[in-house]
Design a protein around this motif. Structure first.
Motif, PDB file in Angstrom:
ATOM      1  N   ASP A  21     -61.989  34.655 -40.977  1.00 29.85           N
ATOM      2  CA  ASP A  21     -62.428  33.664 -39.984  1.00 29.85           C
ATOM      3  C   ASP A  21     -61.356  32.606 -39.761  1.00 29.85           C
ATOM      4  O   ASP A  21     -61.054  32.233 -38.618  1.00 29.85           O
ATOM      5  N   VAL A  22     -60.779  32.126 -40.853  1.00 31.34           N
ATOM      6  CA  VAL A  22     -59.786  31.052 -40.734  1.00 31.34           C
ATOM      7  C   VAL A  22     -58.528  31.561 -40.025  1.00 31.34           C
ATOM      8  O   VAL A  22     -57.986  30.897 -39.136  1.00 31.34           O
ATOM      9  N   ILE A  23     -58.091  32.762 -40.379  1.00 26.27           N
ATOM     10  CA  ILE A  23     -56.903  33.333 -39.711  1.00 26.27           C
ATOM     11  C   ILE A  23     -57.204  33.567 -38.235  1.00 26.27           C
ATOM     12  O   ILE A  23     -56.364  33.306 -37.371  1.00 26.27           O
ATOM     13  N   ALA A  24     -58.413  34.023 -37.924  1.00 25.39           N
ATOM     14  CA  ALA A  24     -58.778  34.238 -36.514  1.00 25.39           C
ATOM     15  C   ALA A  24     -58.671  32.933 -35.733  1.00 25.39           C
ATOM     16  O   ALA A  24     -58.162  32.908 -34.611  1.00 25.39           O
ATOM     17  N   ARG A  25     -59.127  31.835 -36.321  1.00 28.65           N
ATOM     18  CA  ARG A  25     -59.043  30.539 -35.624  1.00 28.65           C
ATOM     19  C   ARG A  25     -57.578  30.175 -35.352  1.00 28.65           C
ATOM     20  O   ARG A  25     -57.253  29.658 -34.277  1.00 28.65           O
ATOM     21  N   ILE A  26     -56.718  30.427 -36.339  1.00 25.53           N
ATOM     22  CA  ILE A  26     -55.292  30.103 -36.190  1.00 25.53           C
ATOM     23  C   ILE A  26     -54.667  30.993 -35.102  1.00 25.53           C
ATOM     24  O   ILE A  26     -53.951  30.514 -34.222  1.00 25.53           O
ATOM     25  N   GLU A  27     -54.994  32.294 -35.138  1.00 27.90           N
ATOM     26  CA  GLU A  27     -54.423  33.214 -34.151  1.00 27.90           C
ATOM     27  C   GLU A  27     -54.997  32.965 -32.760  1.00 27.90           C
ATOM     28  O   GLU A  27     -54.260  33.009 -31.757  1.00 27.90           O
ATOM     29  N   HIS A  28     -56.294  32.699 -32.675  1.00 26.47           N
ATOM     30  CA  HIS A  28     -56.904  32.475 -31.359  1.00 26.47           C
ATOM     31  C   HIS A  28     -56.322  31.242 -30.682  1.00 26.47           C
ATOM     32  O   HIS A  28     -56.281  31.159 -29.456  1.00 26.47           O
ATOM     33  N   LYS A  29     -55.874  30.301 -31.483  1.00 26.30           N
ATOM     34  CA  LYS A  29     -55.244  29.097 -30.926  1.00 26.30           C
ATOM     35  C   LYS A  29     -53.852  29.409 -30.370  1.00 26.30           C
ATOM     36  O   LYS A  29     -53.284  28.621 -29.622  1.00 26.30           O
ATOM     37  N   GLY A  30     -53.321  30.579 -30.724  1.00 24.61           N
ATOM     38  CA  GLY A  30     -52.031  30.985 -30.175  1.00 24.61           C
ATOM     39  C   GLY A  30     -50.889  30.978 -31.173  1.00 24.61           C
ATOM     40  O   GLY A  30     -49.735  31.238 -30.812  1.00 24.61           O
ATOM     41  N   TYR A  31     -51.212  30.703 -32.426  1.00 25.04           N
ATOM     42  CA  TYR A  31     -50.169  30.714 -33.453  1.00 25.04           C
ATOM     43  C   TYR A  31     -50.034  32.118 -34.034  1.00 25.04           C
ATOM     44  O   TYR A  31     -50.954  32.923 -33.970  1.00 25.04           O
TER      45      TYR A  31
END
Ligand code: CDP
Ligand code: MG
Length: 134
Positions: free
Chosen positions: A22-32
């Motif tokens: 979940d945490v990685i998804a939030r980071i990736e979804h933000k574009g990082y």
């Protein structure tokens, strides 16, 4: 806007609670983007370096106990203004101040058990990437 690299660490509670995805998804979804990642076991000497600003605090031994309680997922994250950007999606340090919609606001169980570390300045990012990735 500047492309930056920041050091992010998913702490033992994040790993133990199965929240890394979940945490990685939030980071990736933000574009990082994840540049590098590895599971590591921390020890007291590296925590004395990494949390040098906290070694004098009475609760420092408890931070060591927490941060050595299991492996962490260490990552280099890259993107536009990634240093401040990751801090924003992490949420505030103080449990009461971490807003809903942030990682800490949604999942932290206290000011201590707050799932994620992210570098707080360009200088810290450089030193922390060197410390954990060489
Ligand atoms: O992690 P962040 O940069 O937001 O905060 P910090 O002030 O650099 O503190 C590092 C870590 O120490 C926090 O993320 C907490 O896990 C822990 N801490 C704590 O247990 N009790 C406090 N009063 C402050 C920090
Ligand atoms: Mg900090």
């Amino acid at each position: 806007m500047t492309v930056e690299r920041t050091y992010v660490m998913l702490k033992p509670d994040c790993v133990q609670r199965g929240l890394c995805g979940d945490v990685i998804a939030r980071i990736e979804h933000k574009g990082y983007r994840i540049v590098d990642a590895k599971m590591i076991q921390l020890d007291e000497p590296i925590l004395r370096e990494h949390y040098a600003h906290l070694t004098d605090k009475p609760f420092f031994p408890e931070i060591v106990e927490y941060m050595t309680s299991g492996p962490v997922l260490a990552m280099i994250i890259e993107g536009e203004d990634a240093i401040q950007g990751v801090r924003i999606i992490m949420g505030k340090t103080k449990f009461e101040d971490a807003e809903a919609g942030t990682i800490r606001g949604d999942y932290a169980s206290s000011t201590r058990y707050n799932l994620i570390h992210g570098s707080d300045s360009p200088e810290a990012a450089e030193a922390e990437i060197k410390r954990f990735f060489g």
